[in-house]
Design a protein around this motif. Structure first.
Motif, PDB file in Angstrom:
ATOM      1  N   ARG A  16       0.828  -1.213   0.000  1.00 43.95           N
ATOM      2  CA  ARG A  16       0.000   0.000   0.000  1.00 43.95           C
ATOM      3  C   ARG A  16       0.857   1.257   0.000  1.00 43.95           C
ATOM      4  O   ARG A  16       0.566   2.224  -0.698  1.00 43.95           O
ATOM      5  CB  ARG A  16      -0.946  -0.001   1.201  1.00 43.95           C
ATOM      6  CG  ARG A  16      -2.166  -0.876   0.995  1.00 43.95           C
ATOM      7  CD  ARG A  16      -3.212  -0.623   2.068  1.00 43.95           C
ATOM      8  NE  ARG A  16      -2.752  -1.030   3.386  1.00 43.95           N
ATOM      9  CZ  ARG A  16      -2.907  -2.234   3.914  1.00 43.95           C
ATOM     10  NH1 ARG A  16      -3.524  -3.171   3.234  1.00 43.95           N
ATOM     11  NH2 ARG A  16      -2.453  -2.510   5.108  1.00 43.95           N
ATOM     12  N   ARG A  17       1.928   1.230   0.772  1.00 41.27           N
ATOM     13  CA  ARG A  17       2.824   2.396   0.834  1.00 41.27           C
ATOM     14  C   ARG A  17       3.490   2.672  -0.503  1.00 41.27           C
ATOM     15  O   ARG A  17       3.831   3.813  -0.806  1.00 41.27           O
ATOM     16  CB  ARG A  17       3.883   2.193   1.915  1.00 41.27           C
ATOM     17  CG  ARG A  17       3.331   2.358   3.299  1.00 41.27           C
ATOM     18  CD  ARG A  17       4.423   2.249   4.337  1.00 41.27           C
ATOM     19  NE  ARG A  17       3.847   2.411   5.672  1.00 41.27           N
ATOM     20  CZ  ARG A  17       4.406   2.010   6.783  1.00 41.27           C
ATOM     21  NH1 ARG A  17       5.591   1.400   6.742  1.00 41.27           N
ATOM     22  NH2 ARG A  17       3.825   2.190   7.936  1.00 41.27           N
ATOM     23  N   SER A  18       3.666   1.636  -1.302  1.00 38.28           N
ATOM     24  CA  SER A  18       4.304   1.819  -2.607  1.00 38.28           C
ATOM     25  C   SER A  18       3.295   2.118  -3.712  1.00 38.28           C
ATOM     26  O   SER A  18       3.656   2.215  -4.873  1.00 38.28           O
ATOM     27  CB  SER A  18       5.129   0.581  -2.965  1.00 38.28           C
ATOM     28  OG  SER A  18       4.277  -0.525  -3.210  1.00 38.28           O
ATOM     29  N   GLY A  19       2.001   2.242  -3.329  1.00 35.56           N
ATOM     30  CA  GLY A  19       0.991   2.617  -4.302  1.00 35.56           C
ATOM     31  C   GLY A  19       0.217   1.461  -4.911  1.00 35.56           C
ATOM     32  O   GLY A  19      -0.577   1.663  -5.828  1.00 35.56           O
ATOM     33  N   ALA A  20       0.442   0.265  -4.427  1.00 38.59           N
ATOM     34  CA  ALA A  20      -0.263  -0.899  -4.979  1.00 38.59           C
ATOM     35  C   ALA A  20      -1.758  -0.827  -4.661  1.00 38.59           C
ATOM     36  O   ALA A  20      -2.167  -0.218  -3.684  1.00 38.59           O
ATOM     37  CB  ALA A  20       0.323  -2.180  -4.409  1.00 38.59           C
ATOM     38  N   GLN A  21      -2.559  -1.446  -5.518  1.00 40.81           N
ATOM     39  CA  GLN A  21      -4.005  -1.520  -5.320  1.00 40.81           C
ATOM     40  C   GLN A  21      -4.449  -2.969  -5.427  1.00 40.81           C
ATOM     41  O   GLN A  21      -3.934  -3.724  -6.255  1.00 40.81           O
ATOM     42  CB  GLN A  21      -4.736  -0.687  -6.374  1.00 40.81           C
ATOM     43  CG  GLN A  21      -4.469   0.792  -6.263  1.00 40.81           C
ATOM     44  CD  GLN A  21      -5.237   1.577  -7.299  1.00 40.81           C
ATOM     45  OE1 GLN A  21      -5.979   1.039  -8.100  1.00 40.81           O
ATOM     46  NE2 GLN A  21      -5.049   2.890  -7.296  1.00 40.81           N
TER      47      GLN A  21
END
Length: 42
Positions: A16-21
């Protein structure tokens, strides 16, 4: 059988912190698990 995926929480946080969805999620139905265990016992 009860288990906890201790690795899952830190992985989810990092993703989540790296922008994953999340694209999909699901669980294995209990009957499928029982069938697999029984098949392995034979």
């Amino acid at each position: 059988m009860v288990y906890e995926n201790l690795w899952a929480a830190p992985l989810a946080t990092a993703l989540r912190r790296s922008g994953a969805q999340l694209a999909a999620g699901g669980r294995i139905p209990v009957q499928a698990l029982i069938a697999a265990v029984q098949a392995d016992a034979n």
